[in-house]
Design a protein around this motif. Sequence first.
Motif, short mmCIF file in Angstrom:
data_model
loop_
_atom_site.label_atom_id
_atom_site.label_comp_id
_atom_site.label_asym_id
_atom_site.label_seq_id
_atom_site.Cartn_x
_atom_site.Cartn_y
_atom_site.Cartn_z
N HIS A 62 0.89 -1.16 0.08
CA HIS A 62 -0.02 -0.08 -0.14
C HIS A 62 0.92 1.43 -0.06
CE1 HIS A 62 -3.03 -2.98 1.10
NE2 HIS A 62 -4.03 -1.83 0.84
N TYR A 63 2.04 1.24 0.53
CA TYR A 63 2.86 2.26 0.68
C TYR A 63 3.38 2.58 -0.94
CZ TYR A 63 6.96 5.22 1.19
OH TYR A 63 8.10 6.21 1.13
N VAL A 64 3.82 1.63 -1.64
CA VAL A 64 4.10 1.90 -3.27
C VAL A 64 3.06 2.51 -3.86
CG1 VAL A 64 4.88 0.78 -5.24
CG2 VAL A 64 5.82 0.15 -2.87
N ALA A 65 1.88 1.81 -3.71
CA ALA A 65 0.36 2.22 -4.35
C ALA A 65 0.26 3.62 -4.17
CB ALA A 65 -0.53 1.27 -4.11
N LEU A 66 0.24 4.05 -2.75
CA LEU A 66 -0.13 5.36 -2.45
C LEU A 66 1.03 6.36 -2.73
CD1 LEU A 66 -1.41 4.63 1.16
CD2 LEU A 66 -2.99 5.03 -0.80
N ARG A 67 2.15 6.19 -2.82
CA ARG A 67 3.16 7.09 -3.42
C ARG A 67 3.07 7.09 -4.73
NH1 ARG A 67 7.82 8.58 -0.58
NH2 ARG A 67 8.00 9.80 -2.53
N VAL A 68 2.84 6.05 -5.41
CA VAL A 68 2.50 6.11 -7.17
C VAL A 68 1.22 6.98 -7.34
CG1 VAL A 68 1.83 4.94 -9.09
CG2 VAL A 68 3.84 4.06 -7.50
N LEU A 69 0.33 6.97 -6.43
CA LEU A 69 -1.11 7.63 -6.87
C LEU A 69 -0.75 9.03 -6.04
CD1 LEU A 69 -3.58 4.99 -5.94
CD2 LEU A 69 -3.01 6.11 -8.32
N ASP A 70 0.53 9.39 -5.55
CA ASP A 70 0.49 10.78 -5.20
C ASP A 70 -0.52 11.05 -3.91
OD1 ASP A 70 2.05 13.10 -4.67
OD2 ASP A 70 1.00 14.18 -6.24
N VAL A 71 -0.92 10.19 -3.04
CA VAL A 71 -1.68 10.44 -1.74
C VAL A 71 -0.66 11.03 -0.56
CG1 VAL A 71 -3.29 9.47 -0.17
CG2 VAL A 71 -3.29 8.71 -2.61
N PRO A 72 -1.12 11.89 0.14
CA PRO A 72 -0.18 12.59 1.22
C PRO A 72 -0.29 11.61 2.24
CG PRO A 72 -2.42 13.58 0.96
CD PRO A 72 -2.41 12.84 -0.38
N SER A 73 0.82 11.59 3.06
CA SER A 73 0.91 10.76 4.19
C SER A 73 0.92 9.41 3.73
CB SER A 73 -0.09 11.21 5.25
OG SER A 73 0.08 12.48 5.65
N ALA A 74 1.88 8.85 2.73
CA ALA A 74 1.36 7.61 2.35
C ALA A 74 2.09 6.72 3.44
CB ALA A 74 2.38 7.38 0.95
N PHE A 75 3.18 7.07 4.23
CA PHE A 75 3.73 5.94 4.80
C PHE A 75 2.82 5.74 6.18
CE2 PHE A 75 6.39 5.10 8.82
CZ PHE A 75 6.81 3.86 8.58
N ALA A 76 2.18 6.78 6.78
CA ALA A 76 1.23 6.66 7.87
C ALA A 76 -0.03 5.92 7.39
CB ALA A 76 0.74 7.91 8.42
N VAL B 235 -9.00 9.89 2.64
CA VAL B 235 -7.81 11.04 2.55
C VAL B 235 -7.72 11.35 1.04
CG1 VAL B 235 -5.40 11.45 2.79
CG2 VAL B 235 -6.74 10.46 4.82
N ALA B 236 -7.72 10.32 0.18
CA ALA B 236 -7.59 10.81 -1.18
C ALA B 236 -8.80 11.46 -1.82
CB ALA B 236 -7.37 9.38 -1.97
N LEU B 237 -9.80 11.10 -1.02
CA LEU B 237 -11.15 11.94 -1.53
C LEU B 237 -11.10 13.48 -1.20
CD1 LEU B 237 -14.09 11.51 -2.82
CD2 LEU B 237 -14.86 11.08 -0.40
N VAL B 238 -10.29 13.70 -0.33
CA VAL B 238 -10.20 15.17 0.08
C VAL B 238 -9.58 15.77 -1.00
CG1 VAL B 238 -9.41 16.65 1.87
CG2 VAL B 238 -10.62 14.77 2.46
N HIS B 239 -8.59 15.07 -1.52
CA HIS B 239 -7.59 15.82 -2.62
C HIS B 239 -8.05 15.67 -3.75
CE1 HIS B 239 -4.94 15.31 1.25
NE2 HIS B 239 -4.39 16.35 0.75
N ASP B 240 -8.58 14.33 -4.08
CA ASP B 240 -8.97 14.26 -5.70
C ASP B 240 -9.79 13.00 -5.68
OD1 ASP B 240 -9.31 14.19 -8.54
OD2 ASP B 240 -7.27 13.47 -8.75
N PRO B 241 -11.14 13.18 -6.06
CA PRO B 241 -12.05 11.85 -6.20
C PRO B 241 -11.73 10.73 -6.99
CG PRO B 241 -13.31 14.06 -6.28
CD PRO B 241 -11.81 14.50 -6.25
N VAL C 222 -10.79 6.78 -6.08
CA VAL C 222 -11.36 5.66 -6.84
C VAL C 222 -10.22 4.61 -7.18
CG1 VAL C 222 -12.52 4.88 -8.91
CG2 VAL C 222 -13.57 6.82 -7.80
N TRP C 223 -9.10 5.15 -7.64
CA TRP C 223 -8.12 4.19 -7.93
C TRP C 223 -7.63 3.43 -6.44
CZ3 TRP C 223 -6.98 2.51 -12.35
CH2 TRP C 223 -7.43 3.04 -13.26
N VAL C 224 -7.63 4.44 -5.54
CA VAL C 224 -7.15 4.01 -4.22
C VAL C 224 -7.79 2.61 -3.78
CG1 VAL C 224 -6.70 4.33 -1.64
CG2 VAL C 224 -6.08 5.95 -3.25
N LEU C 225 -9.34 2.82 -3.81
CA LEU C 225 -10.17 1.98 -3.60
C LEU C 225 -10.13 0.66 -4.39
CD1 LEU C 225 -12.85 1.12 -2.13
CD2 LEU C 225 -14.14 2.23 -3.70
#
Length: 379
Positions: free
Chosen positions: A240-254, A281-287, A291-294
């Motif tokens: 999930h850390y790799v995926a969240l970093r690729v999707l540019d979601v903030p606070s990916a490590f946490a 968290v991703a929804l706050v920045h970009d819907p 969707v990709w995170v889900l």
Amino acid sequence: MVAENEPAPAKAMPASWSARTPPRWLPRALLYAALAVAGLIAAFWALDKMQGLLTVLMVSLFLAFAIEPAVNWLAARGIPRGVGTGVVFGAVLVVIVAFVWTLGALLINQVSMLVTNAPTYIQDLVDWVNKTFHQDISGDDLTDYASEWSSTIEKYLVGIAGNVWGIGTVAIGALFQLLGVLLFTFYFAADGPRFRRWVCSLLPPKQQKHVLRAWDIAVDKTGGYIYSRALLALCSALAHYVALRVLDVPSAFALALWVGVVSQFIPTVGTYLAGALPVLVALVHDPITAVWVLLFIVAYQQFENYILQPRITATTLDMHPAVAFGAVIAGAALLGPTGALLAIPVTATLQGFAGAYVRRYDVIDATDTPSESAGSTDE
């Protein structure tokens, strides 16, 4: 002829009267029955009063079983059991503090960002509602609604503040229970062999073998459950850390740490709780990013359930998902959240104990006839 002053002979007692006379053992039996009932009532009363202590002991024994393999590994390399238990405790404490600290930083950052960008979010929401549903809502209307909600929330907060004494009492009680769990866990793990010998000294030699075997099965299954969950949590957090970093979601490590720990160590609902936070968290920045995170969370869950988890738990804790789900429900019904957490390792222990003592037979195929089976035996 009988004399006038001679008394008349006594009449014989009817047989029915002697049958009605209570036996001599009846009063003693009634006394024993009354004492037994009183003892049961006293025992149930004592168990009800000591429910908190029994829960602490049960949780402590579970945690001691979980860390005993690591303590045994250190003890086999010459480290005293007390020191080894302290080392394991310190490592677990560092992991817990790091987890809480990381999530606390995430919560503070997200709340502060939400408060800072609240006017922009409100205006974007108003524009979307007006455009989608052909309405004519202004930001002032939402401000009025927010004022009403804030006054309602303020009343609840005032009520909670008025009950601060009760909240403080509950917090102090929980703190004492936590300290009790840590203390008993340390003693159970550090003095594990001595405690086993004391328990076995109360039993005849024939029963000691079964108790020791059951004890070893409990340690093996409980430790296997914890270590398999920890390995699955590590794999989940990395993915999930790799995926969240690729999707540019903030606070990916946490967020990845949250998903890994919560999804593995909270039974049944942990997966949904773990996946909800990164999606929000991703929804706050970009819907679209949400969707990709889900989609990634759902895909990884399928990969974990059908490929990763069977390979990791094959040598540690092999349990059918339906059995695990039923065990969690039964544990929650009996002991609440504590029972839900302890249900899976306890069920695995019972399953391992049954596998060691219950004899199993090969299943004959329904298409085989008795004559075929006999012929194959003769061959």
